[in-house]
Scaffold this motif. Structure first.
Motif, PDB file in Angstrom:
ATOM      1  N   ARG B 111       0.803  -1.221   0.000  1.00 41.21           N
ATOM      2  CA  ARG B 111       0.000   0.000   0.000  1.00 41.21           C
ATOM      3  C   ARG B 111       0.835   1.270   0.000  1.00 41.21           C
ATOM      4  O   ARG B 111       0.324   2.344   0.319  1.00 41.21           O
ATOM      5  N   THR B 112       2.124   1.183  -0.379  1.00 39.29           N
ATOM      6  CA  THR B 112       2.952   2.400  -0.329  1.00 39.29           C
ATOM      7  C   THR B 112       2.939   3.098  -1.684  1.00 39.29           C
ATOM      8  O   THR B 112       3.018   2.455  -2.730  1.00 39.29           O
ATOM      9  N   GLY B 113       2.865   4.413  -1.633  1.00 43.21           N
ATOM     10  CA  GLY B 113       2.993   5.225  -2.841  1.00 43.21           C
ATOM     11  C   GLY B 113       1.814   5.151  -3.776  1.00 43.21           C
ATOM     12  O   GLY B 113       1.935   5.511  -4.942  1.00 43.21           O
ATOM     13  N   LEU B 114       0.680   4.660  -3.301  1.00 41.45           N
ATOM     14  CA  LEU B 114      -0.483   4.548  -4.178  1.00 41.45           C
ATOM     15  C   LEU B 114      -1.608   5.446  -3.676  1.00 41.45           C
ATOM     16  O   LEU B 114      -1.725   5.701  -2.476  1.00 41.45           O
ATOM     17  N   SER B 115      -2.441   5.904  -4.617  1.00 46.01           N
ATOM     18  CA  SER B 115      -3.553   6.771  -4.235  1.00 46.01           C
ATOM     19  C   SER B 115      -4.680   5.918  -3.641  1.00 46.01           C
ATOM     20  O   SER B 115      -4.708   4.695  -3.785  1.00 46.01           O
ATOM     21  N   GLN B 116      -5.620   6.625  -2.979  1.00 40.15           N
ATOM     22  CA  GLN B 116      -6.755   5.941  -2.372  1.00 40.15           C
ATOM     23  C   GLN B 116      -7.567   5.184  -3.423  1.00 40.15           C
ATOM     24  O   GLN B 116      -8.007   4.054  -3.202  1.00 40.15           O
ATOM     25  N   GLU B 117      -7.715   5.805  -4.606  1.00 46.44           N
ATOM     26  CA  GLU B 117      -8.504   5.178  -5.678  1.00 46.44           C
ATOM     27  C   GLU B 117      -7.831   3.886  -6.137  1.00 46.44           C
ATOM     28  O   GLU B 117      -8.490   2.882  -6.384  1.00 46.44           O
ATOM     29  N   GLN B 118      -6.489   3.930  -6.265  1.00 47.51           N
ATOM     30  CA  GLN B 118      -5.779   2.731  -6.707  1.00 47.51           C
ATOM     31  C   GLN B 118      -5.933   1.601  -5.695  1.00 47.51           C
ATOM     32  O   GLN B 118      -6.116   0.447  -6.066  1.00 47.51           O
ATOM     33  N   LEU B 119      -5.895   1.977  -4.408  1.00 46.36           N
ATOM     34  CA  LEU B 119      -5.976   0.944  -3.374  1.00 46.36           C
ATOM     35  C   LEU B 119      -7.370   0.329  -3.292  1.00 46.36           C
ATOM     36  O   LEU B 119      -7.520  -0.822  -2.890  1.00 46.36           O
ATOM     37  N   GLN B 120      -8.375   1.097  -3.723  1.00 47.81           N
ATOM     38  CA  GLN B 120      -9.722   0.509  -3.743  1.00 47.81           C
ATOM     39  C   GLN B 120      -9.811  -0.626  -4.760  1.00 47.81           C
ATOM     40  O   GLN B 120     -10.625  -1.532  -4.619  1.00 47.81           O
ATOM     41  N   TYR B 121      -8.972  -0.532  -5.801  1.00 48.86           N
ATOM     42  CA  TYR B 121      -8.966  -1.595  -6.814  1.00 48.86           C
ATOM     43  C   TYR B 121      -7.923  -2.648  -6.492  1.00 48.86           C
ATOM     44  O   TYR B 121      -8.184  -3.847  -6.560  1.00 48.86           O
ATOM     45  N   LEU B 122      -6.708  -2.197  -6.133  1.00 50.70           N
ATOM     46  CA  LEU B 122      -5.603  -3.120  -5.897  1.00 50.70           C
ATOM     47  C   LEU B 122      -5.536  -3.508  -4.420  1.00 50.70           C
ATOM     48  O   LEU B 122      -4.755  -2.941  -3.653  1.00 50.70           O
ATOM     49  N   ASN B 123      -6.374  -4.454  -4.010  1.00 49.42           N
ATOM     50  CA  ASN B 123      -6.239  -5.041  -2.683  1.00 49.42           C
ATOM     51  C   ASN B 123      -6.526  -6.526  -2.790  1.00 49.42           C
ATOM     52  O   ASN B 123      -7.192  -6.977  -3.736  1.00 49.42           O
ATOM     53  N   VAL B 124      -6.020  -7.299  -1.834  1.00 53.45           N
ATOM     54  CA  VAL B 124      -6.017  -8.761  -2.003  1.00 53.45           C
ATOM     55  C   VAL B 124      -7.427  -9.346  -2.153  1.00 53.45           C
ATOM     56  O   VAL B 124      -7.653 -10.124  -3.084  1.00 53.45           O
ATOM     57  N   PRO B 125      -8.412  -8.986  -1.306  1.00 53.41           N
ATOM     58  CA  PRO B 125      -9.724  -9.618  -1.475  1.00 53.41           C
ATOM     59  C   PRO B 125     -10.338  -9.346  -2.847  1.00 53.41           C
ATOM     60  O   PRO B 125     -10.817 -10.275  -3.524  1.00 53.41           O
ATOM     61  N   PHE B 126     -10.313  -8.072  -3.276  1.00 53.32           N
ATOM     62  CA  PHE B 126     -10.923  -7.731  -4.564  1.00 53.32           C
ATOM     63  C   PHE B 126     -10.172  -8.413  -5.714  1.00 53.32           C
ATOM     64  O   PHE B 126     -10.781  -8.878  -6.682  1.00 53.32           O
ATOM     65  N   PHE B 127      -8.833  -8.489  -5.581  1.00 50.98           N
ATOM     66  CA  PHE B 127      -8.002  -9.171  -6.591  1.00 50.98           C
ATOM     67  C   PHE B 127      -8.452 -10.625  -6.741  1.00 50.98           C
ATOM     68  O   PHE B 127      -8.641 -11.128  -7.852  1.00 50.98           O
ATOM     69  N   LEU B 128      -8.642 -11.307  -5.613  1.00 51.74           N
ATOM     70  CA  LEU B 128      -9.022 -12.724  -5.663  1.00 51.74           C
ATOM     71  C   LEU B 128     -10.432 -12.885  -6.215  1.00 51.74           C
ATOM     72  O   LEU B 128     -10.700 -13.807  -6.999  1.00 51.74           O
ATOM     73  N   ILE B 129     -11.341 -11.981  -5.838  1.00 51.38           N
ATOM     74  CA  ILE B 129     -12.718 -12.072  -6.348  1.00 51.38           C
ATOM     75  C   ILE B 129     -12.721 -11.907  -7.866  1.00 51.38           C
ATOM     76  O   ILE B 129     -13.352 -12.678  -8.598  1.00 51.38           O
ATOM     77  N   ARG B 130     -11.958 -10.890  -8.335  1.00 48.99           N
ATOM     78  CA  ARG B 130     -11.927 -10.663  -9.791  1.00 48.99           C
ATOM     79  C   ARG B 130     -11.388 -11.890 -10.514  1.00 48.99           C
ATOM     80  O   ARG B 130     -11.967 -12.340 -11.503  1.00 48.99           O
ATOM     81  N   SER B 131     -10.282 -12.454 -10.009  1.00 44.52           N
ATOM     82  CA  SER B 131      -9.709 -13.635 -10.669  1.00 44.52           C
ATOM     83  C   SER B 131     -10.705 -14.785 -10.687  1.00 44.52           C
ATOM     84  O   SER B 131     -10.818 -15.504 -11.687  1.00 44.52           O
TER      85      SER B 131
END
Lengths: 181, 387
Positions: B111-131
């Motif tokens: 979570r370093t160096g990323l905007s709030q919007e990016q983190l809403q997309y790039l997080n482990v639970p959402f990543f796994l759901i999308r896959s």
């Protein structure tokens, strides 16, 4: 294009009833040693190209040379315009911007290849040809309807007015015509 | 049509078991390696996962392309393509270890160096759901086509070909959209500050190229013996060779477009991706790709004689499968080397081989389940006519 000893006629034109008869006759004529001949049919007959020898390789080579010439010429044109004749600084990019030159180089290669393929094909075919002696035979009009023709040219070294006519007649030709110039 | 049965031969069963043992032993060695270097194992695992998932998806896409356009070229490779599309089930299973490796692979987990919007997309639970959603959609498509194709063998139902054609159009759209998103998730997010709008299509183009090369290799192998040796002729290989050339050119076109746009734009958040691949030895990999991924196959495939020669075309296709792996290496691995220096860990080779062995085993197993040609397809006879 005038030869010293121009034959009296263009050649002999044999008319056949079916593509098979024409095919067999062409094979026979080739095996007898004739090389200057051509077939005229209302539709493409499979296998005729192989008997007379196709020019696929020569058109391919002309296309390749045309494509390479177009690509190199296209690159050189941009190099000369942007880096030699009228050097212009665009956003600090180098004058010789290879990446920016590639699209036009590619397009010029395609243009060169396409034009040389088309023009090379016409040149190898001997087209455009406003006059051809075979049309002097009235029956030849049937070549675009339902008859199949084989023409052996008089310039063929094996050509012999009598012998060739006998050969064609022996191959079930429906009719054999002298083709005047 | 000659009265042959088209039952898959003994050699496919042998290939299945050989591939299985190669894959199992390679994976066993790498799992031992994982105890010493967990991060390296997962990074190598991502390589193998992407390569072989792309193979199955590319095969499914080419199968749909064939349903839409028909033609003899696709009829002779349809059964290999369908078998490969069913390997997506294996890759869904092999995604599970990857789920545990997400922290070892992706820097956005910190979570370093990323905007709030990016983190809403790039997080482990959402990543796994999308896959999970991607795999669900792909499996639905693959097994829908597979079961229709199986019914076609026995039922003589003319409406099936229409159904397959009707699903293929939307199927290709769905594949393009989901695979674009998956390429963002799985590959582009390795460098979360970088984005390229062409990237999804580039990955799809690469998958189509891999799949076409694989289909050609399999067809050349199958056609070297009965019964397909009676059927497959230069005409089919010629068409497949032309398609391989097409996909080589699509890959080159998209790769070059991405490079040209980023180079011309010269923006600070875009160019680091290429700068990283221009230093520390990576430049040679990139130059090798220009040569082996484009120029050599392009000029060789211009030749009509090569496309009609089973051995030459098969060798070139096998070569392209290797070059595809090199391209994937160039796209992913530089993000894993903090020092920016080219490196080749043994697991980067062995894990893709391990997953590939298991993948090939499942592919061969699936290929053996049905006749080697879609015998119930009304267009089959036309496709098999000799020149």
């Amino acid at each position: 294009m005038h030869r010293k000893h121009r034959p009296a006629t263009y050649g002999l034109l044999a008319e056949f009833e079916s593509p098979e008869a024409l095919h067999n006759a062409a094979i026979r004529a080739r095996s007898e040693g004739y090389s200057c001949m051509d077939a005229y049919t209302p539709f493409p007959v499979e296998g005729m190209g192989a008997i007379f020898g196709s020019h696929r390789k020569r058109v391919s080579l002309i296309t390749l040379i045309g494509g390479l010439a177009g690509g190199l010429g296209g690159y050189y044109m941009q190099h000369w315009m942007s880096a030699v004749n009228y050097p212009l600084n665009v956003g600090g990019r180098p004058l010789e911007s290879i990446l920016a030159f590639i699209p036009v180089t590619f397009e010029m290669a395609v243009l060169g290849a396409a034009l040389s393929a088309f023009l090379g094909m016409l040149a190898l075919n001997g087209l455009p040809q406003p006059y051809h002696p075979v049309f002097n035979v009235d029956q030849f009009a049937m070549a675009s309807r339902d008859k199949f023709f084989l023409c052996i040219q008089a310039i063929d070294p094996k050509f012999d007015q009598r012998g060739t006519r006998e050969l064609l007649e022996a191959m079930d030709a429906h009719g054999v015509f002298d083709v005047p110039y | 049509m000659p009265s042959l049965t088209y039952v898959p031969g003994e050699e496919i069963r042998r290939m299945q078991w050989r591939a299985f043992w190669v894959g199992a032993i390679a994976m066993a060695i790498c799992i031992v390696g994982a105890f010493f270097s967990r991060v390296q194992f997962f990074q190598s695992y991502l390589l193998g996962f992407l390569y072989w998932t792309g193979m199955g998806l590319g095969c499914m896409a080419i199968m749909m392309l064939h349903h839409l356009t028909s033609g003899a070229w696709g009829m002779v490779i349809r059964r290999p393509l369908e078998s490969a599309s069913r390997t997506i089930a294996l890759m869904a299973l092999l995604f599970i270890p990857l789920a545990f490796g997400v922290p070892s692979i992706y820097s956005w987990v910190n979570r370093t160096g990323l905007s709030q919007e990016q983190l809403q997309y790039l997080n482990v639970p959402f990543f796994l759901i999308r896959s999970a959603v991607y795999f669900a959609v792909w499996l639905l498509l693959a097994f829908r086509f597979s079961s229709w194709s199986q019914r076609q063998d026995t039922d003589n139902d003319a409406s099936l070909i229409r159904k397959m054609r009707l699903l293929s159009g939307p199927g290709l759209v769905i594949y393009s959209l989901t695979m674009s998103l998956a390429s963002v998730d799985w590959i582009m997010s390795l460098e979360p500050r970088w984005y390229s709008t062409i990237f999804g299509l580039l990955v799809i183009g690469g998958q189509l190229l891999s799949a076409m090369a694989f289909a050609i290799v399999i067809l050349v192998l199958l056609a070297s013996r009965q019964p397909l040796s009676e059927i497959v002729g230069p005409r089919h290989l010629h068409d497949l060779g032309k398609l391989l050339l097409t996909f080589v050119m699509i890959w080159a076109y998209l790769s070059f477009s991405q490079l040209l746009l980023i180079w011309a734009g010269n923006l600070t958040h875009e160019i680091p991706w290429y700068l990283r691949r221009w230093h520390g030895g990576w430049m040679w990999v990139g130059l090798a790709l220009i040569l082996f991924h484009f120029f050599i196959p392009f000029f060789l495939l211009l030749s009509q004689d090569l496309k009609r020669n089973a051995k030459a075309l098969g060798l070139l296709a096998a070569f392209m499968l290797v070059v595809r792996a090199l391209d994937l290496y160039w796209v992913t691995v530089p993000e894993f080397s903090p020092a920016g220096v080219f490196h080749l860990h043994w697991m980067n080779i062995l894990v893709p081989i391990g997953i590939g062995g298991l993948w090939l085993a499942v592919f061969a197993w699936q290929l053996r389940l049905r006749p080697l040609l879609p015998l119930g397809d009304p267009q089959l006879h036309q496709a098999l006519e000799h020149e």
